[in-house]
Design a protein around this motif. Structure first.
Motif: not given
Length: 203
Positions: A13-18, A66-71, A115-124, A129-133
């Protein structure tokens, strides 16, 4: 049975929503927690009919959470992947001017140090958290990052060679006399390799 159904269909369901596939964490953790909690409160509500309204409210809050976090995960991953592709293309374009090839006509490996510090989006969500590394962030203090970036470049259609451990060790010493990306002296071709210094700390 209802709890199991929620756990099975929630990622779909979340795959359809996103409009995109869910990451592993989205498939396992959040639907599992949601399903287990739903099962517990459903059993509780079955014996206390008056509790069905707060139970419904609780489940609604959990669903939208759950929808907000997954998004946010999806947005962060997309942002980082896009930034990594742009940075890889920029670095490749500059270092291509240094590619003279080895004695057999092959390409010099790219060695990334620092070392490198990439720019972070507002959703970070958080540094833990490993997501978005970023490809340029993980394993910054060993040769595996350079190898991973080389595979990324190859996947983008940009021929790249993975370095050896000895080359990385040499690059760490040589980086002490180099600037930091995107400075002009952040890239040098020396000793059969191209060294790219991404940050100050590199050992």
């Amino acid at each position: 049975m209802a709890s199991l159904a929620v756990m099975v269909f929630s990622p779909f369901f979340m795959s359809i929503v996103l409009g995109n596939c869910q990451i592993v964490r989205g498939h396992l953790v959040y639907p599992l927690v949601f399903a287990a909690t739903a099962g517990i409160v459903a059993m509780f509500a079955a014996h206390y009919s008056a509790a069905k309204y707060p139970v419904f409210a609780l489940l609604s809050v959990m669903l939208f959470s759950q929808i907000d976090i997954a998004n946010r995960y999806e947005q962060t991953i997309h942002f980082t992947a896009d930034a990594d592709r742009r940075l890889a293309q920029e670095i490749y374009t500059r270092t291509e001017l240094l590619q003279h090839g080895d004695e057999e006509g092959g390409r010099f490996p790219l060695v990334f140090v620092g070392d490198y510090a990439p720019p972070r989006p507002d959703s970070y969500i958080g540094a833990w958290d490993a997501a978005g590394i970023s490809y340029f962030e993980i394993d910054a203090m060993n040769v595996h990052r350079s190898r991973r970036i080389a595979r990324l470049m190859n996947a983008m259609g940009l021929p790249a060679v993975e370095p050896e451990q000895e080359q990385y060790d040499y690059a760490c010493q040589r980086a002490n006399q180099m600037g930091v990306w995107p400075d002009e002296d952040a890239c040098v071709c020396e000793n059969g390799m191209i060294i790219v210094k991404m940050g100050v700390t590199h050992e």
